[in-house]
Write an enzyme that holds these catalytic residues in place. Structure first.
Site, PDB file in Angstrom:
ATOM      1  N   GLY A  47     -17.506  29.360 -22.105  1.00  0.00           N
ATOM      2  CA  GLY A  47     -18.262  29.089 -23.320  1.00  0.00           C
ATOM      3  C   GLY A  47     -17.400  29.242 -24.550  1.00  0.00           C
ATOM      4  O   GLY A  47     -16.357  29.902 -24.506  1.00  0.00           O
ATOM      5  N   GLN A  52     -15.113  30.522 -33.436  1.00  0.00           N
ATOM      6  CA  GLN A  52     -13.941  31.037 -32.728  1.00  0.00           C
ATOM      7  C   GLN A  52     -12.709  30.174 -32.979  1.00  0.00           C
ATOM      8  O   GLN A  52     -11.585  30.626 -32.799  1.00  0.00           O
ATOM      9  CB  GLN A  52     -14.196  31.089 -31.208  1.00  0.00           C
ATOM     10  CG  GLN A  52     -15.161  32.177 -30.800  1.00  0.00           C
ATOM     11  CD  GLN A  52     -15.288  32.218 -29.295  1.00  0.00           C
ATOM     12  OE1 GLN A  52     -16.085  31.496 -28.706  1.00  0.00           O
ATOM     13  NE2 GLN A  52     -14.483  33.043 -28.648  1.00  0.00           N
ATOM     14  N   CYS A  94     -14.178  37.815 -23.510  1.00  0.00           N
ATOM     15  CA  CYS A  94     -14.284  36.841 -24.589  1.00  0.00           C
ATOM     16  C   CYS A  94     -12.885  36.394 -24.989  1.00  0.00           C
ATOM     17  O   CYS A  94     -11.983  37.217 -25.064  1.00  0.00           O
ATOM     18  CB  CYS A  94     -14.998  37.487 -25.777  1.00  0.00           C
ATOM     19  SG  CYS A  94     -15.126  36.412 -27.208  1.00  0.00           S
ATOM     20  N   LEU A  95     -12.727  35.093 -25.224  1.00  0.00           N
ATOM     21  CA  LEU A  95     -11.419  34.572 -25.638  1.00  0.00           C
ATOM     22  C   LEU A  95     -10.965  35.208 -26.940  1.00  0.00           C
ATOM     23  O   LEU A  95      -9.779  35.264 -27.224  1.00  0.00           O
ATOM     24  CB  LEU A  95     -11.504  33.052 -25.830  1.00  0.00           C
ATOM     25  CG  LEU A  95     -11.811  32.220 -24.592  1.00  0.00           C
ATOM     26  CD1 LEU A  95     -11.962  30.754 -24.982  1.00  0.00           C
ATOM     27  CD2 LEU A  95     -10.730  32.382 -23.547  1.00  0.00           C
ATOM     28  N   HIS A 136     -24.297  35.302 -25.566  1.00  0.00           N
ATOM     29  CA  HIS A 136     -22.949  35.656 -26.024  1.00  0.00           C
ATOM     30  C   HIS A 136     -22.477  34.675 -27.108  1.00  0.00           C
ATOM     31  O   HIS A 136     -21.970  35.094 -28.150  1.00  0.00           O
ATOM     32  CB  HIS A 136     -22.009  35.651 -24.805  1.00  0.00           C
ATOM     33  CG  HIS A 136     -20.569  35.939 -25.105  1.00  0.00           C
ATOM     34  ND1 HIS A 136     -19.915  37.032 -24.582  1.00  0.00           N
ATOM     35  CD2 HIS A 136     -19.656  35.279 -25.858  1.00  0.00           C
ATOM     36  CE1 HIS A 136     -18.653  37.026 -25.019  1.00  0.00           C
ATOM     37  NE2 HIS A 136     -18.470  35.971 -25.787  1.00  0.00           N
ATOM     38  N   GLU A 137     -22.694  33.371 -26.868  1.00  0.00           N
ATOM     39  CA  GLU A 137     -22.197  32.365 -27.822  1.00  0.00           C
ATOM     40  C   GLU A 137     -23.030  32.343 -29.103  1.00  0.00           C
ATOM     41  O   GLU A 137     -22.486  32.180 -30.191  1.00  0.00           O
ATOM     42  CB  GLU A 137     -22.165  30.972 -27.174  1.00  0.00           C
ATOM     43  CG  GLU A 137     -21.317  30.851 -25.898  1.00  0.00           C
ATOM     44  CD  GLU A 137     -19.906  31.410 -26.025  1.00  0.00           C
ATOM     45  OE1 GLU A 137     -19.354  31.413 -27.141  1.00  0.00           O
ATOM     46  OE2 GLU A 137     -19.358  31.864 -24.997  1.00  0.00           O
ATOM     47  N   HIS A 140     -21.948  34.986 -31.381  1.00  0.00           N
ATOM     48  CA  HIS A 140     -20.747  34.626 -32.156  1.00  0.00           C
ATOM     49  C   HIS A 140     -21.141  34.003 -33.492  1.00  0.00           C
ATOM     50  O   HIS A 140     -20.559  34.327 -34.527  1.00  0.00           O
ATOM     51  CB  HIS A 140     -19.895  33.605 -31.394  1.00  0.00           C
ATOM     52  CG  HIS A 140     -18.885  34.213 -30.470  1.00  0.00           C
ATOM     53  ND1 HIS A 140     -17.904  35.072 -30.900  1.00  0.00           N
ATOM     54  CD2 HIS A 140     -18.682  34.064 -29.134  1.00  0.00           C
ATOM     55  CE1 HIS A 140     -17.151  35.432 -29.860  1.00  0.00           C
ATOM     56  NE2 HIS A 140     -17.611  34.841 -28.783  1.00  0.00           N
TER      57      HIS A 140
HETATM   58 NI    NI Z   1     -16.894  35.053 -26.815  1.00  0.00          NI
END
Ligand code: NI
Length: 171
Positions: A47, A52, A94-95, A136-137, A140
């Site tokens: 995702g 991000q 998470c990235l 989660h997204e 963000h």
């Molecule tokens: Ni993330």
């Protein structure tokens, strides 16, 4: 199409609340294509949220099939959780949070209202992994990271370790 650079904690853009998309124009379509490139280039990613990659608008995407059969990509613009129930605990990464994973408690099922890239309103219901990714997204987009859902002690330990890690990289 091009992959974009992923911002990482403690970058302040990740902490801002992203603004809704008001016009799904060519620039937004380009951003979505770039986000997909960025996500698929990163092996374990399932995702991604627009902020991000430094674009504080409200776009998320996910593909929970990434490992087996890629290209079940779901793109959601201005997503909003309208229903949530149950409890599920799962390890998240998470990235944008380098070198860390931790258990996070989430709703087990969510219903999300959004617009797709063809400007159609859509409602999507997910449970388990799909529900976790959606929460989660969408977090963000509101400036929240999964490390905000863990204990203060764990977070402080991670911050300390990250500081050391970043210092070592500089040196
Ligand atoms: Ni993330």
């Amino acid at each position: 199409m091009a992959a974009r650079k992923i911002l990482t904690y403690p970058d302040t853009v990740l902490r801002e609340r992203s603004e809704p998309v008001t016009d799904i124009d060519g620039k937004v379509q380009q951003l979505i294509d770039d986000m997909a490139d960025t996500m698929y280039l990163t092996n374990c990613a399932i995702g991604l949220a627009s902020n991000q990659v430094g674009e504080p608008c409200r776009i998320i995407m996910f593909d929970t099939s990434a490992k087996d059969e890629p290209n079940e990509l779901v793109v959601l613009i201005n997503p909003e959780i309208i229903e949530a129930d149950g409890v599920i605990v799962n390890e998240e990464g998470c990235l944008s949070v380098i070198d860390y994973r931790a258990d996070v408690k989430r709703a087990e099922r969510v219903t999300v209202k959004a617009i797709d890239r063809e400007e159609n309103p859509i409602t999507i219901k997910k449970e388990g992994l799909g529900a976790i990714v959606l929460q989660h997204e969408i977090d963000h987009l509101n400036g929240t990271l999964f490390i905000d859902h863990i204990s203060k002690l764990k977070r402080e330990l991670y911050k300390r370790r990250l500081k050391k890690l970043l210092k070592e990289k500089e040196a």
